[in-house]
Design an enzyme around this catalytic site. Structure first.
Site, PDB file in Angstrom:
ATOM      1  N   ARG A  17       0.805  -1.221   0.000  1.00 54.22           N
ATOM      2  CA  ARG A  17       0.000   0.000   0.000  1.00 54.22           C
ATOM      3  C   ARG A  17       0.840   1.275   0.000  1.00 54.22           C
ATOM      4  O   ARG A  17       0.326   2.365  -0.189  1.00 54.22           O
ATOM      5  CB  ARG A  17      -0.961  -0.013   1.194  1.00 54.22           C
ATOM      6  CG  ARG A  17      -2.168  -0.895   0.944  1.00 54.22           C
ATOM      7  CD  ARG A  17      -3.081  -0.955   2.142  1.00 54.22           C
ATOM      8  NE  ARG A  17      -2.542  -1.835   3.182  1.00 54.22           N
ATOM      9  CZ  ARG A  17      -2.960  -1.833   4.440  1.00 54.22           C
ATOM     10  NH1 ARG A  17      -3.883  -0.981   4.825  1.00 54.22           N
ATOM     11  NH2 ARG A  17      -2.438  -2.681   5.315  1.00 54.22           N
ATOM     12  N   LYS A  24       9.333  -0.660   2.248  1.00 54.55           N
ATOM     13  CA  LYS A  24       8.604   0.204   3.178  1.00 54.55           C
ATOM     14  C   LYS A  24       9.453   0.682   4.345  1.00 54.55           C
ATOM     15  O   LYS A  24       9.446   1.871   4.678  1.00 54.55           O
ATOM     16  CB  LYS A  24       7.371  -0.544   3.713  1.00 54.55           C
ATOM     17  CG  LYS A  24       6.613   0.243   4.754  1.00 54.55           C
ATOM     18  CD  LYS A  24       5.265  -0.354   5.065  1.00 54.55           C
ATOM     19  CE  LYS A  24       5.355  -1.482   6.056  1.00 54.55           C
ATOM     20  NZ  LYS A  24       4.026  -1.964   6.472  1.00 54.55           N
ATOM     21  N   GLY A 141      -6.129  -5.609  16.608  1.00 50.24           N
ATOM     22  CA  GLY A 141      -6.779  -6.697  17.334  1.00 50.24           C
ATOM     23  C   GLY A 141      -7.216  -6.211  18.714  1.00 50.24           C
ATOM     24  O   GLY A 141      -6.661  -5.260  19.264  1.00 50.24           O
ATOM     25  N   ASN A 387      35.257  28.341 -14.084  1.00 43.96           N
ATOM     26  CA  ASN A 387      36.080  27.204 -13.616  1.00 43.96           C
ATOM     27  C   ASN A 387      36.033  26.021 -14.554  1.00 43.96           C
ATOM     28  O   ASN A 387      36.786  25.076 -14.405  1.00 43.96           O
ATOM     29  CB  ASN A 387      35.619  26.774 -12.217  1.00 43.96           C
ATOM     30  CG  ASN A 387      34.154  26.351 -12.183  1.00 43.96           C
ATOM     31  OD1 ASN A 387      33.338  26.855 -12.943  1.00 43.96           O
ATOM     32  ND2 ASN A 387      33.841  25.424 -11.312  1.00 43.96           N
ATOM     33  N   TYR A 388      35.189  26.059 -15.555  1.00 44.59           N
ATOM     34  CA  TYR A 388      34.943  24.868 -16.378  1.00 44.59           C
ATOM     35  C   TYR A 388      35.206  25.198 -17.836  1.00 44.59           C
ATOM     36  O   TYR A 388      34.627  26.148 -18.390  1.00 44.59           O
ATOM     37  CB  TYR A 388      33.488  24.445 -16.161  1.00 44.59           C
ATOM     38  CG  TYR A 388      33.082  23.152 -16.805  1.00 44.59           C
ATOM     39  CD1 TYR A 388      33.864  22.003 -16.671  1.00 44.59           C
ATOM     40  CD2 TYR A 388      31.903  23.059 -17.540  1.00 44.59           C
ATOM     41  CE1 TYR A 388      33.476  20.803 -17.243  1.00 44.59           C
ATOM     42  CE2 TYR A 388      31.498  21.864 -18.116  1.00 44.59           C
ATOM     43  CZ  TYR A 388      32.299  20.734 -17.964  1.00 44.59           C
ATOM     44  OH  TYR A 388      31.914  19.556 -18.535  1.00 44.59           O
ATOM     45  N   ALA A 424      36.806  46.859 -12.848  1.00 42.59           N
ATOM     46  CA  ALA A 424      35.452  46.355 -13.129  1.00 42.59           C
ATOM     47  C   ALA A 424      35.352  45.872 -14.567  1.00 42.59           C
ATOM     48  O   ALA A 424      35.930  46.455 -15.474  1.00 42.59           O
ATOM     49  CB  ALA A 424      34.429  47.460 -12.880  1.00 42.59           C
TER      50      ALA A 424
HETATM   51  C1  UD1 Z   1      -0.924  -7.272  13.960  1.00 47.83           C
HETATM   52  C2  UD1 Z   1      -1.627  -8.051  15.050  1.00 47.83           C
HETATM   53  C3  UD1 Z   1      -2.770  -7.214  15.600  1.00 47.83           C
HETATM   54  C4  UD1 Z   1      -2.255  -5.884  16.092  1.00 47.83           C
HETATM   55  C5  UD1 Z   1      -1.501  -5.189  14.990  1.00 47.83           C
HETATM   56  C6  UD1 Z   1      -0.871  -3.931  15.530  1.00 47.83           C
HETATM   57  C7  UD1 Z   1      -1.355 -10.344  14.331  1.00 47.83           C
HETATM   58  C8  UD1 Z   1      -2.019 -11.532  13.750  1.00 47.83           C
HETATM   59  N1  UD1 Z   1      -2.119  -9.282  14.502  1.00 47.83           N
HETATM   60  O1  UD1 Z   1      -1.868  -6.976  12.957  1.00 47.83           O
HETATM   61  O2  UD1 Z   1      -3.405  -7.900  16.678  1.00 47.83           O
HETATM   62  O3  UD1 Z   1      -3.332  -5.103  16.530  1.00 47.83           O
HETATM   63  O4  UD1 Z   1      -0.470  -6.039  14.491  1.00 47.83           O
HETATM   64  O5  UD1 Z   1      -0.188  -3.276  14.523  1.00 47.83           O
HETATM   65  O6  UD1 Z   1      -0.190 -10.414  14.668  1.00 47.83           O
HETATM   66  N2  UD1 Z   1       5.138  -9.233   9.179  1.00 47.83           N
HETATM   67  C9  UD1 Z   1       6.137 -10.050   8.722  1.00 47.83           C
HETATM   68  N3  UD1 Z   1       5.797 -11.207   8.082  1.00 47.83           N
HETATM   69  C10 UD1 Z   1       4.518 -11.589   7.892  1.00 47.83           C
HETATM   70  C11 UD1 Z   1       3.490 -10.732   8.357  1.00 47.83           C
HETATM   71  C12 UD1 Z   1       3.813  -9.571   9.012  1.00 47.83           C
HETATM   72  O7  UD1 Z   1       7.312  -9.751   8.883  1.00 47.83           O
HETATM   73  O8  UD1 Z   1       4.318 -12.645   7.310  1.00 47.83           O
HETATM   74  C13 UD1 Z   1       5.495  -7.971   9.858  1.00 47.83           C
HETATM   75  C14 UD1 Z   1       5.094  -6.745   9.073  1.00 47.83           C
HETATM   76  O9  UD1 Z   1       6.167  -6.318   8.265  1.00 47.83           O
HETATM   77  C15 UD1 Z   1       4.787  -5.743  10.170  1.00 47.83           C
HETATM   78  C16 UD1 Z   1       4.365  -6.603  11.339  1.00 47.83           C
HETATM   79  O10 UD1 Z   1       4.805  -7.907  11.071  1.00 47.83           O
HETATM   80  O11 UD1 Z   1       5.925  -5.015  10.532  1.00 47.83           O
HETATM   81  C17 UD1 Z   1       2.863  -6.576  11.555  1.00 47.83           C
HETATM   82  O12 UD1 Z   1       2.224  -7.025  10.392  1.00 47.83           O
HETATM   83  P1  UD1 Z   1       0.815  -6.449   9.990  1.00 47.83           P
HETATM   84  O13 UD1 Z   1       0.351  -7.170   8.789  1.00 47.83           O
HETATM   85  O14 UD1 Z   1       0.869  -4.982   9.939  1.00 47.83           O
HETATM   86  O15 UD1 Z   1      -0.035  -6.869  11.286  1.00 47.83           O
HETATM   87  P2  UD1 Z   1      -1.557  -7.039  11.364  1.00 47.83           P
HETATM   88  O16 UD1 Z   1      -1.887  -8.419  10.898  1.00 47.83           O
HETATM   89  O17 UD1 Z   1      -2.205  -5.894  10.775  1.00 47.83           O
END
Ligand code: UD1
Ligand code: CA
Length: 454
Positions: A17, A24, A141, A387-388, A424
């Site tokens: 996104r 990112k 969550g 200069n150039y 000048a």
């Molecule tokens: C997650 C939580 C949610 C919480 C929210 C807060 C879970 C299932 N849910 O939501 O309860 O309120 O964070 O921000 O954990 N990432 C990876 N690999 C993956 C998936 C995610 O590295 O396969 C990393 C992302 O880069 C990010 C972080 O984990 O930095 C959170 O991922 P994101 O998808 O934003 O979390 P949510 O599922 O929205």
């Protein structure tokens, strides 16, 4: 391993996104790539080891992280639980507490994490999670507690029923884990349809099943938990961090006439009693001394401005201004420009790869590039160092006390001796001796005859 804190930073998310060719977590917030904020917190917490979980497309992230942490690759994005599992090889057996952070949540305060870790160390539960109270759910969550107030589960918004949706305690996604318990149970996290992901949040239910406690630290400030998914979130995080940076410098004794239009990177240093006028950006490795006046409308990048320096409506890039030197309005210092103490550079001047020694004045409309200018030289309006030659850059040297008349073209390589005077409108194609007067096109030294010496 006793009493060691390990940190895992999850940063393998796709960041679709953001609609960007750049990963990112490399997008800067207050001039610092996002992922370096949690890495800096990990360092400040004394964490070791530190692991960053990146995706297959994370080469640039790995380059940036360098020696700061170990990078673990999550080849397939199968959820937050699966992401943390990728850090096991780096962390397991090497620490007793694992703090889990996100690479896209840069506004979290160090103090909050310190508190979270200390509560965890004191209570020794399976998990200590960070929650936030907020009427706006931000898609987070929900933290579900039983009638005794004990945490029972975290329910993702997508699957929550009306009752759970009405809860205002949200899961930030930041946790401290008892490491031994974590690594024993992380592989038991079930897969959740429809995306078939492994939710790290399911560890809460596993802890409850094991009769282990889940503790929490709750904050009220939602500005600490901005998870950046798009450019609007990026701007929101930037705003929060920028305000914090501005407040920091005001408390350090710097006057900001208008913090709302003052843009200071987190990497900048500013001395006491300096005044920053509106619409000013200080970027990168910039250092401003004490009692300086900067702006309005200044852009200073990777530059040094000494004590009592004055920069009005000008642009500085990789440049240096010594004590009490001045520029502007509408001056431009390009890389390796160096103004000595008390140098005055007025309207519409440009200096590049040149040193102007103390006391030199360059008041109006001049370009000085690839030059060494001695002390107390007067550079007349409209003077240009040519200069150039179309292929190479050549050097201009002007000795101390020389007087360069208005509209002079100095065709480099060329040397004007100390105390020499240039009429000048001259085009100087040959060196001018010390103390001589040269003028004309091309400039020639004035012949000194007995008649002239009357
Ligand atoms: C997650 C939580 C949610 C919480 C929210 C807060 C879970 C299932 N849910 O939501 O309860 O309120 O964070 O921000 O954990 N990432 C990876 N690999 C993956 C998936 C995610 O590295 O396969 C990393 C992302 O880069 C990010 C972080 O984990 O930095 C959170 O991922 P994101 O998808 O934003 O979390 P949510 O599922 O929205
Ligand atoms: Ca998120």
């Amino acid at each position: 391993m006793a009493e060691r804190l390990g940190v895992a930073i999850l940063a393998a998310g796709q960041g679709t996104r953001m609609r960007s060719d750049t990963n990112k977590v490399l997008h800067p917030v207050c001039g610092v790539p996002m992922v370096l904020w949690p890495l800096e917190h990990a360092r400040a917490l004394g964490a070791d080891p530190v692991a960053v979980v990146i995706g297959n497309d994370g080469d640039a992230v790995q380059d940036l992280v360098g020696e700061r942490a170990v990078c673990a690759i999550q080849a397939e994005r199968k959820g937050t639980g699966h992401a943390l599992l990728q850090a096991a090889a780096s962390l397991q057996g090497r620490c007793d507490v694992v703090l889990c952070l996100y690479g896209d949540m840069p506004t979290l305060r160090l103090e909050t994490l310190q508190h979270l870790v200390s509560v965890h160390r004191e209570l020794r539960p399976a998990i200590t999670l960070l929650s936030v109270r907020s009427a706006d759910s931000m898609g987070f969550g929900r933290v579900v507690r039983d009638e005794d107030g004990c945490i029972r589960a975290i329910v993702e918004e997508a699957v929550a029923d009306a009752e759970v949706l009405s809860l205002t305690e949200l899961n930030c996604g930041v946790y401290c884990f008892d490491a031994e318990w974590l690594w024993g149970r992380l592989t038991d996290v079930p897969v959740t349809p429809p995306k078939n992901e492994y939710y790290l949040t399911d560890m809460v239910a596993l802890a409850t099943a094991d009769g282990r406690r889940v503790s929490s630290v709750t904050i009220d400030d939602v500005s600490e938990v901005i998870g950046i998914n798009n450019r609007m979130h990026l701007a929101a995080a930037e705003r929060v961090m920028r305000q914090r940076v501005c407040e920091h410098w005001m408390l350090e004794g710097v006057t900001l006439m208008d913090p709302a239009t003052t843009y200071i990177d987190a990497t900048v240093q500013i001395g006491q009693d300096t005044v920053i006028y509106p619409n000013t950006a200080l970027e990168g490795q910039t250092v401003i001394g004490r009692n300086a006046r900067i702006g309005p409308n200044a852009l200073i990048r990777d530059s040094v401005v000494g004590d009592r320096g004055f920069v009005l409506a000008s642009v500085l890039e990789e440049a240096r201004m010594d004590e009490a030197s001045e520029i502007g309005p509408f001056g431009h210092l390009r890389p390796k420009a160096h103004l000595g103490e008390g140098v005055h550079m007025g309207n519409f001047g440009e200096v590049k790869d040149a040193y102007l020694a103390p006391g030199t004045k360059m008041g109006h409309f001049s370009y000085v590039g690839n030059a060494r200018v001695g002390e107390d030289v007067n550079i007349g309006a409209g003077t240009i160092t040519c200069n150039y030659d179309g292929i190479l850059k050549h050097t201009t040297t002007i000795g101390a006390g020389a007087f360069i008349g208005s509209g002079t073209m100095l065709v480099a390589p060329v040397r004007v001796g100390p105390g020499a005077r240039i009429g000048a409108g001259s085009v100087v194609t040959h060196d001018v001796d010390e103390g001589a007067l040269a003028y004309g096109v091309p400039a020639r030294p004035r012949k000194v005859s007995s008649a002239d010496e009357r």
